[in-house]
Design a protein around this motif. Structure first.
Motif, short mmCIF file in Angstrom:
data_model
loop_
_atom_site.label_atom_id
_atom_site.label_comp_id
_atom_site.label_asym_id
_atom_site.label_seq_id
_atom_site.Cartn_x
_atom_site.Cartn_y
_atom_site.Cartn_z
N PRO A 115 0.80 -1.24 0.00
CA PRO A 115 0.00 0.00 0.00
C PRO A 115 0.83 1.29 0.00
CG PRO A 115 -0.71 -1.53 1.75
CD PRO A 115 0.61 -2.00 1.26
N VAL A 116 2.14 1.21 0.16
CA VAL A 116 2.95 2.43 0.33
C VAL A 116 2.84 3.36 -0.87
CG1 VAL A 116 5.30 3.34 0.61
CG2 VAL A 116 4.56 1.33 1.92
N SER A 117 3.06 2.83 -2.06
CA SER A 117 2.99 3.64 -3.29
C SER A 117 2.97 2.71 -4.48
CB SER A 117 4.20 4.58 -3.40
OG SER A 117 5.39 3.85 -3.65
N ASN A 118 2.64 3.25 -5.64
CA ASN A 118 2.63 2.44 -6.86
C ASN A 118 4.03 1.94 -7.20
OD1 ASN A 118 -0.14 2.70 -7.24
ND2 ASN A 118 0.07 4.53 -8.50
N VAL A 119 5.04 2.80 -7.01
CA VAL A 119 6.43 2.41 -7.31
C VAL A 119 6.83 1.24 -6.42
CG1 VAL A 119 8.84 3.14 -7.14
CG2 VAL A 119 7.15 4.68 -8.14
N VAL A 120 6.52 1.33 -5.14
CA VAL A 120 6.84 0.24 -4.21
C VAL A 120 6.07 -1.01 -4.58
CG1 VAL A 120 6.58 -0.52 -1.80
CG2 VAL A 120 7.56 1.73 -2.29
N SER A 121 4.81 -0.87 -4.93
CA SER A 121 4.00 -2.03 -5.32
C SER A 121 4.62 -2.78 -6.50
CB SER A 121 2.58 -1.59 -5.69
OG SER A 121 1.92 -1.06 -4.57
N VAL A 122 5.04 -2.03 -7.52
CA VAL A 122 5.65 -2.67 -8.69
C VAL A 122 6.91 -3.43 -8.30
CG1 VAL A 122 6.83 -2.20 -10.88
CG2 VAL A 122 4.69 -1.04 -10.36
N MET A 123 7.74 -2.83 -7.42
CA MET A 123 8.98 -3.50 -7.02
C MET A 123 8.70 -4.75 -6.19
SD MET A 123 11.30 -1.90 -8.53
CE MET A 123 12.59 -2.90 -7.81
N VAL A 124 7.73 -4.67 -5.29
CA VAL A 124 7.35 -5.85 -4.48
C VAL A 124 6.88 -6.98 -5.40
CG1 VAL A 124 5.64 -6.75 -2.85
CG2 VAL A 124 6.82 -4.59 -2.37
N LEU A 125 6.02 -6.65 -6.33
CA LEU A 125 5.49 -7.66 -7.26
C LEU A 125 6.59 -8.22 -8.16
CD1 LEU A 125 2.20 -5.75 -8.14
CD2 LEU A 125 2.35 -7.91 -6.85
N THR A 126 7.55 -7.39 -8.52
CA THR A 126 8.67 -7.87 -9.34
C THR A 126 9.50 -8.89 -8.58
OG1 THR A 126 8.78 -5.74 -10.49
CG2 THR A 126 10.71 -7.14 -10.65
N VAL A 127 9.77 -8.62 -7.31
CA VAL A 127 10.52 -9.57 -6.48
C VAL A 127 9.76 -10.88 -6.37
CG1 VAL A 127 11.36 -10.03 -4.13
CG2 VAL A 127 11.75 -7.79 -5.18
N LEU A 128 8.45 -10.81 -6.16
CA LEU A 128 7.65 -12.03 -6.05
C LEU A 128 7.63 -12.80 -7.37
CD1 LEU A 128 4.74 -10.57 -3.92
CD2 LEU A 128 6.45 -12.23 -3.17
N CYS A 129 7.65 -12.08 -8.50
CA CYS A 129 7.78 -12.75 -9.80
C CYS A 129 9.11 -13.48 -9.91
CB CYS A 129 7.65 -11.73 -10.93
SG CYS A 129 5.96 -11.21 -11.30
N ASN A 130 10.17 -12.86 -9.39
CA ASN A 130 11.48 -13.52 -9.41
C ASN A 130 11.42 -14.86 -8.69
OD1 ASN A 130 12.56 -11.28 -10.69
ND2 ASN A 130 13.45 -10.40 -8.84
N VAL A 131 10.72 -14.88 -7.55
CA VAL A 131 10.60 -16.13 -6.78
C VAL A 131 9.75 -17.14 -7.54
CG1 VAL A 131 9.80 -17.15 -4.60
CG2 VAL A 131 10.87 -14.88 -4.60
N ALA A 132 8.58 -16.71 -8.00
CA ALA A 132 7.65 -17.62 -8.67
C ALA A 132 8.26 -18.19 -9.95
CB ALA A 132 6.35 -16.89 -8.98
N GLU A 133 9.06 -17.41 -10.62
CA GLU A 133 9.64 -17.83 -11.89
C GLU A 133 10.62 -18.99 -11.74
OE1 GLU A 133 10.90 -15.01 -15.49
OE2 GLU A 133 12.42 -15.14 -13.93
N LYS A 134 11.08 -19.23 -10.50
CA LYS A 134 12.06 -20.29 -10.29
C LYS A 134 11.43 -21.69 -10.40
CE LYS A 134 15.38 -17.34 -9.58
NZ LYS A 134 14.64 -16.11 -9.86
N GLY A 135 10.10 -21.78 -10.47
CA GLY A 135 9.49 -23.07 -10.76
C GLY A 135 8.49 -23.56 -9.73
N PRO A 136 7.97 -24.78 -9.95
CA PRO A 136 6.90 -25.32 -9.10
C PRO A 136 7.25 -25.38 -7.62
CG PRO A 136 7.18 -26.66 -11.07
CD PRO A 136 8.31 -25.68 -11.06
N ALA A 137 8.50 -25.78 -7.30
CA ALA A 137 8.86 -25.91 -5.89
C ALA A 137 8.73 -24.58 -5.16
CB ALA A 137 10.29 -26.44 -5.77
N TYR A 138 9.04 -23.50 -5.83
CA TYR A 138 8.96 -22.17 -5.21
C TYR A 138 7.51 -21.71 -5.11
CZ TYR A 138 14.00 -22.00 -5.52
OH TYR A 138 15.33 -22.28 -5.36
N CYS A 139 6.74 -21.97 -6.15
CA CYS A 139 5.33 -21.58 -6.11
C CYS A 139 4.56 -22.36 -5.05
CB CYS A 139 4.69 -21.77 -7.49
SG CYS A 139 5.15 -20.48 -8.66
#
Length: 493
Positions: A392-416
């Motif tokens: 909720p902090v800001s749109n810029v922060v939201s995009v960065m948080v979601l980008t980090v989570l994409c980095n994790v999810a992209e690593k595959g089924p075990a991470y998801c």
């Protein structure tokens, strides 16, 4: 700016290869790195004139006749005290732009002042240097260039014995450097880089802080990548700068801040970052990050962010270098303590300095982009929920948080599987209600990865009115393809 995922989901289901292709494109953009710079500023040392502190009167603007009179008295006065007093009066007058203009337009004035600067009487030398310092604070490049005859002497005095005088010369040089390319062109062949390299071995904190200031001004010059930074990298300055950033009882916060910014400017130039990595820059900065996190836990001092900001930028930029892997740079940071320390700083920023959250999240993005081990640390330390709390902090922060989570999810089924179940899906349904296109786009990509590797998430998404959330954006030109692709995935799942 830092890289943000901008790949568009096609109207067909994306596979792992498509996601990897996007990642390669995003990393290419990321390597350009942020080039935001500390605002160029000048520094004025008036605190070393104690006789002025108690005076309520404002120094008067001097006319041509008065400037001539003070210069004549300073040069030919019968007593040293009279000569020194004339220079004090001149210096006070030079606090005004009008007097500065009068001074440089007066024939022979700078020659007289340089003559006093080179006199064998220490007090006259000091007052002449203070006059030059007042002139150096001008925002007019013509005044900086009028000081050119003094630069070689200012450099010479850097090897003197008085730490106060060396400090004054360094700040004066730093002010002149930022204002005029002509000054910089003259200083380089005069040997400013070897002179600064000699100063960095000074035991005096004030000298080191002034040196960091002068060096940072030099590094911000537009010609620095071609004409200045290669010479600095060939000197002993980088190794000494890194020593100034090593945690321990000898670390001085003021000095560390100056040299951390210097390092930031060098890294942003991308002249030879593998050299810095080879000198152990990543490990030194990583240890400093741990030290800063410890300091945050021990004190409420908000001044810590002054050092945290350049340290985070340095680490983030170095991690975008292709050479990081080849010189073992990742090994220098392969420690989950780095992730834990970064989250301590993120919590501190969240409470005290929210504007710095993007700096920390940018580093977290670069740590997790190509490293399964850092993604594992994020999961094993249970840091996903604290990360989501920043949305909720800001749109810029939201995009960065979601980008980090994409980095994790992209690593595959075990991470998801470790992202699911939990607060992630409710948070994504919430961000789909945002009006910001980048936030929504990043949310769509994270949902796509989650559906790809964790199919049971699709059913819960449908049960929680996910399709209705998608419908809000189906007419938006930048999002409609991705909305359609995700909707098809959900319905087919």
């Amino acid at each position: 700016m830092w890289s943000r995922r901008q790949g568009r989901l096609r109207p067909t289901v994306c596979g792992v290869e498509e996601l990897r292709r996007r990642r390669r494109e995003q990393e290419a953009a990321l390597r350009k790195a942020r080039r935001e710079q500390q605002l160029v500023s000048k520094r004025l040392l008036r605190e070393d004139a104690p006789e002025e502190a108690g005076e309520g009167c404002v120094a008067a603007i001097l006319g041509e006749a008065e400037v001539q009179q003070f210069l004549r008295q300073a040069q030919r006065g019968a007593e040293e005290k009279e000569r020194e007093g004339a220079l004090v009066s001149l210096r006070r007058g030079l606090q005004h732009p009008e007097t500065q203009q009068t001074f440089i337009q007066l024939e022979g004035s700078m020659r007289t002042l340089v003559g006093l600067l080179t006199s064998n009487q220490a007090l006259l030398q000091l007052e002449a240097a203070r006059c030059l310092h007042e002139l150096s604070h001008s925002e007019q490049s013509t005044i900086a260039e009028a000081c050119l005859p003094a630069t070689s002497y200012l450099l010479t005095y850097l090897s003197g014995h008085s730490s106060d005088f060396i400090e004054l010369c360094l700040y004066t040089l730093g002010n002149l450097i930022v204002e005029s390319e002509a000054v910089r062109r003259q200083l380089l062949p005069q040997g400013i880089i070897p002179a600064l390299a000699a100063c960095i071995q000074s035991p005096h904190v004030a000298v080191l802080e002034a040196l960091g200031y002068a060096l940072s001004q030099l590094l911000q010059a537009k010609e620095a990548p071609e004409k200045i930074i290669p010479s600095i990298l060939a000197s002993t300055l980088p190794q000494h700068m890194l020593q100034m950033l090593q945690p321990g009882p000898k670390l001085n916060p003021g000095v560390a801040v100056e040299f951390a910014w210097c390092l930031h400017y060098i890294i942003c130039s991308q002249v030879s970052n593998p050299l810095l990595i080879g000198h152990g820059a990543l490990s030194t900065l990583g240890l400093l990050l741990l030290d800063l996190a410890g300091a945050v836990q021990r004190t409420e001092d908000a001044g810590l962010e002054l050092l945290a900001c350049p340290v985070l930028r340095c680490l983030s930029n170095l991690l975008t270098e292709a050479a990081v892997e080849t010189v073992g740079g990742q090994m220098q940071l392969r420690d989950e303590r780095v992730v834990a320390a970064l989250f301590i700083l993120l919590q501190f920023f969240f409470q005290k300095q929210p504007s710095l959250l993007p700096e920390g999240l940018w580093l977290l993005n670069n740590l997790t982009a190509n490293s399964p081990s850092f993604c594992t640390s994020l999961l094993s330390l249970d840091l996903i929920e604290p990360l989501l709390q920043l949305l909720p902090v800001s749109n810029v922060v939201s995009v960065m948080v979601l980008t980090v989570l994409c980095n994790v999810a992209e690593k595959g089924p075990a991470y998801c599987q470790r992202l699911w179940p939990g607060p992630l899906l409710p948070a994504l349904l919430h961000t789909l209600a945002f009006s910001d296109t980048e936030v929504v786009g990043q949310s769509l990509e994270l949902l796509h990865l989650l559906f790809l590797y964790q199919p049971e998430a699709v059913q819960v998404f449908l049960q929680q009115s996910g399709l209705q959330a998608l419908e809000r954006h189906q007419e938006e030109a930048q999002l409609q393809d991705r909305v359609y692709a995700l909707r098809q995935t959900a319905l087919q799942g």
